[in-house]
Design a protein around this motif. Structure first.
Motif, PDB file in Angstrom:
ATOM      1  N   LEU A  85       0.859  -1.185   0.000  1.00 40.57           N
ATOM      2  CA  LEU A  85       0.000   0.000   0.000  1.00 40.57           C
ATOM      3  C   LEU A  85       0.894   1.234   0.000  1.00 40.57           C
ATOM      4  CD1 LEU A  85      -2.933   1.060   0.155  1.00 40.57           C
ATOM      5  CD2 LEU A  85      -2.616   1.227   2.610  1.00 40.57           C
ATOM      6  N   ASP A  88       0.444   7.337   2.183  1.00 41.54           N
ATOM      7  CA  ASP A  88      -0.411   8.506   2.067  1.00 41.54           C
ATOM      8  C   ASP A  88      -0.577   9.066   3.472  1.00 41.54           C
ATOM      9  OD1 ASP A  88      -2.186  10.501   1.488  1.00 41.54           O
ATOM     10  OD2 ASP A  88      -3.768   9.184   0.749  1.00 41.54           O
ATOM     11  N   HIS A  91      -3.706   8.555   5.641  1.00 42.97           N
ATOM     12  CA  HIS A  91      -3.939   7.277   6.322  1.00 42.97           C
ATOM     13  C   HIS A  91      -3.504   7.316   7.785  1.00 42.97           C
ATOM     14  CE1 HIS A  91      -3.497   5.196   2.138  1.00 42.97           C
ATOM     15  NE2 HIS A  91      -4.635   5.866   2.250  1.00 42.97           N
ATOM     16  N   ALA A 101      -8.646   2.604   1.610  1.00 40.19           N
ATOM     17  CA  ALA A 101      -7.528   2.367   0.697  1.00 40.19           C
ATOM     18  C   ALA A 101      -7.195   0.879   0.626  1.00 40.19           C
ATOM     19  CB  ALA A 101      -6.306   3.164   1.141  1.00 40.19           C
ATOM     20  N   GLU A 104      -9.931  -0.834  -1.428  1.00 37.00           N
ATOM     21  CA  GLU A 104      -9.784  -0.533  -2.850  1.00 37.00           C
ATOM     22  C   GLU A 104      -8.614  -1.320  -3.448  1.00 37.00           C
ATOM     23  OE1 GLU A 104      -8.302   1.280  -6.362  1.00 37.00           O
ATOM     24  OE2 GLU A 104      -7.303   1.629  -4.459  1.00 37.00           O
TER      25      GLU A 104
END
Length: 143
Positions: A85, A88, A91, A101, A104
């Motif tokens: 992942l 970001d 997060h 996230a 997804e």
């Protein structure tokens, strides 16, 4: 004489009549007070050191934030490799954004999901032990 030759002769004549450029004079002679725009050397060194320290802290902060992000993803247990992942910063402060996230990413790439079983799968040490108490059953039915 051809037109081209006549043009060349005119250009040569014009170049001979031009005067060389005179040195450019400043349009506005303002004196600049250098003392008003400079700071003491010690003050400048102090500011540079503070700026360098701030850059080091910012670099450390970015590294720590990336490690925290990886730890949060690993703690969720949903990915086999937490680094799958991308980082970001949203997060870190919003658990719902992290969950979204992850959802997804796993919807797009289900092969990244963790293969580790979770929950009670009927193996290993069990905390709940149930024993049958026949005397308790008889007492319960006697009432």
């Amino acid at each position: 004489m051809t037109d081209t030759a006549a043009e060349n002769e005119i250009v040569e004549t014009d170049e001979q009549h031009l005067e060389p450029d005179a040195p450019a004079e400043p349009a506005d002679e303002q004196t600049v007070d250098d003392d008003a725009d400079t700071f003491p050397r010690a003050y400048v060194d102090k500011l540079r050191k503070e700026a360098a320290d701030a850059r080091v802290k910012a670099k450390d902060r970015d590294e720590i934030a990336a490690r925290l992000h990886t730890s949060l993803v690993a703690a969720s247990g949903r990915l086999a490799d937490p680094s799958d992942l991308p980082f970001d910063e949203a997060h870190l402060s919003d658990p719902d954004a992290l969950t979204a996230a992850l959802d997804e990413l796993l919807a797009r790439k289900p092969h990244l999901a963790s293969r580790r079983p979770v929950g009670d799968i009927g193996q290993g040490v069990s905390a709940v032990t149930s024993s049958v108490d026949l005397a308790g059953i008889l007492r319960h039915n006697a009432n």
